[in-house]
Design an enzyme around this catalytic site. Structure first.
Site, PDB file in Angstrom:
ATOM      1  CG  HIS A 286      -5.786   0.160  -3.030  1.00  0.00           C
ATOM      2  ND1 HIS A 286      -6.421   0.089  -1.817  1.00  0.00           N
ATOM      3  CD2 HIS A 286      -6.313  -0.827  -3.798  1.00  0.00           C
ATOM      4  CE1 HIS A 286      -7.293  -0.907  -1.827  1.00  0.00           C
ATOM      5  NE2 HIS A 286      -7.247  -1.479  -3.017  1.00  0.00           N
TER       6      HIS A 286
ATOM      7  CD  GLU B 246      -5.158   2.737   0.329  1.00  0.00           C
ATOM      8  OE1 GLU B 246      -5.589   1.575   0.378  1.00  0.00           O
ATOM      9  OE2 GLU B 246      -5.506   3.560  -0.551  1.00  0.00           O
TER      10      GLU B 246
ATOM     11  CB  CYS C 148     -10.746  -1.037  -2.316  1.00  0.00           C
ATOM     12  SG  CYS C 148     -10.358  -2.490  -3.326  1.00  0.00           S
TER      13      CYS C 148
END
Length: 303
Positions: free
Chosen positions: A233, A235, A142
């Site tokens: 993202h 994760e 990011c």
């Protein structure tokens, strides 16, 4: 094999409850192997949630991994108590002489600030340069990816017309990449960002791995700097975008609900996680590639 994290880290209880294998320090010391050394530079305000998300994915590896939590040296967190940071985190200054097989740099909620005006930008530049001598392979995520692309390649970041917020379909551009083994041809990826990278500013040294016609580039390979750049993202857990939406609404912002997150687009229903398997695949592929290529002697990393 388990992941080794500090014995009292709150994330440990969450991971054990989910069935992730976690190893205590005494047991790890008895194993006659060299664990992979992975560092996590956590720039997010909610340190505990972020470290849990990454430990969950790293801990699913069949290899033993020692995870070191790292913080910016002179930056004081507004959202995490100093005693928590002192207990579980090391400053980058204290680990700068160490070598790491892998290093992760997270995002940060400072999308509207020019890079050079970020309070800790000078240390970020040192850290990015340090990865070239002390880290075998780095994953920038990011804002961390935007910063690294700007620093290493002078890639141009620009503000999008509106925030990209939700779960978007992406396509695998390079299925031969070792980081994308086992990936579907297209996949759902959580996105939460205001900025994008101008394609015409990308260096020819970069290779796009995952892309989206709707929302832009997702992931790039940067072999020159032994790094991958993930702009989104994988994760995230199923509540990450939903909690961000709730916080924005509580703060009086007119944020629209995240796209494609809730069943039937109904924010009153629990979000569905449709990217979990690809998140695990990405990190297992990354760790496996590190394991296959990193020097056995940590001192040889960066040479």
């Amino acid at each position: 094999m388990p992941i080794r994290i500090p014995d009292d880290l709150p994330a440990r209880r969450v991971l054990e409850a989910e069935g992730v294998m976690v190893m205590d320090s005494s047991r790890a010391a008895r194993q006659d192997i060299r664990p992979l050394q992975i560092g996590l530079l956590n720039l997010m305000p909610n340190k505990e949630r972020t470290e849990t998300q990454f430990a969950r994915l790293i801990g699913a590896s069949p290899l033993q991994v020692d995870l070191t939590l790292v913080r910016i040296t002179d930056h004081r967190s507004k959202n995490t108590a100093e005693d928590y940071l002192d207990t579980f985190y090391q400053t980058w200054e204290s680990v700068r002489d160490r070598k790491f097989d892998g290093f992760i740099v997270t995002g940060a909620p400072i999308a509207n600030i020019p890079f050079e005006e970020v309070k800790y930008w000078s240390e970020m530049v040192e850290i990015m340069n340090w990865t070239q001598t002390n880290v075998h392979h780095t994953m920038f995520i990011c804002w961390g990816a935007q910063a690294a692309l700007y620093h290493f390649h002078n890639a141009r970041r620009y503000r999008m017309a509106e925030k990209a917020f939700g779960v978007f379909r992406h396509k695998v551009v390079d299925p031969r990449s070792p980081y994308l083994r086992g990936f579907s041809d297209d996949l759902a990826v959580p996105v939460s960002r205001y900025n994008d990278i101008a394609r015409d500013s990308l260096s020819p040294d970069l290779r796009i791995l995952i892309d989206s016609d709707e929302i832009g580039i997702c992931m790039l390979d940067d072999p020159t700097h032994r790094a991958v750049h993930m702009l989104n993202h994988l994760e995230y857990d199923n509540r990450s975008l939903a909690d961000e939406f709730d916080r924005d609404r509580a703060a009086g912002l007119e944020t629209a609900p995240p796209i494609n997150l809730y069943p039937d687009d109904d924010p009153s229903r629990e979000p569905e996680n449709r990217w979990r398997s690809h998140g695990h695949l990405l990190f297992q592929n990354w760790i496996n590639e590190i394991y296959q290529t990193t020097p056995y002697d940590l001192a040889d990393i960066g040479r």
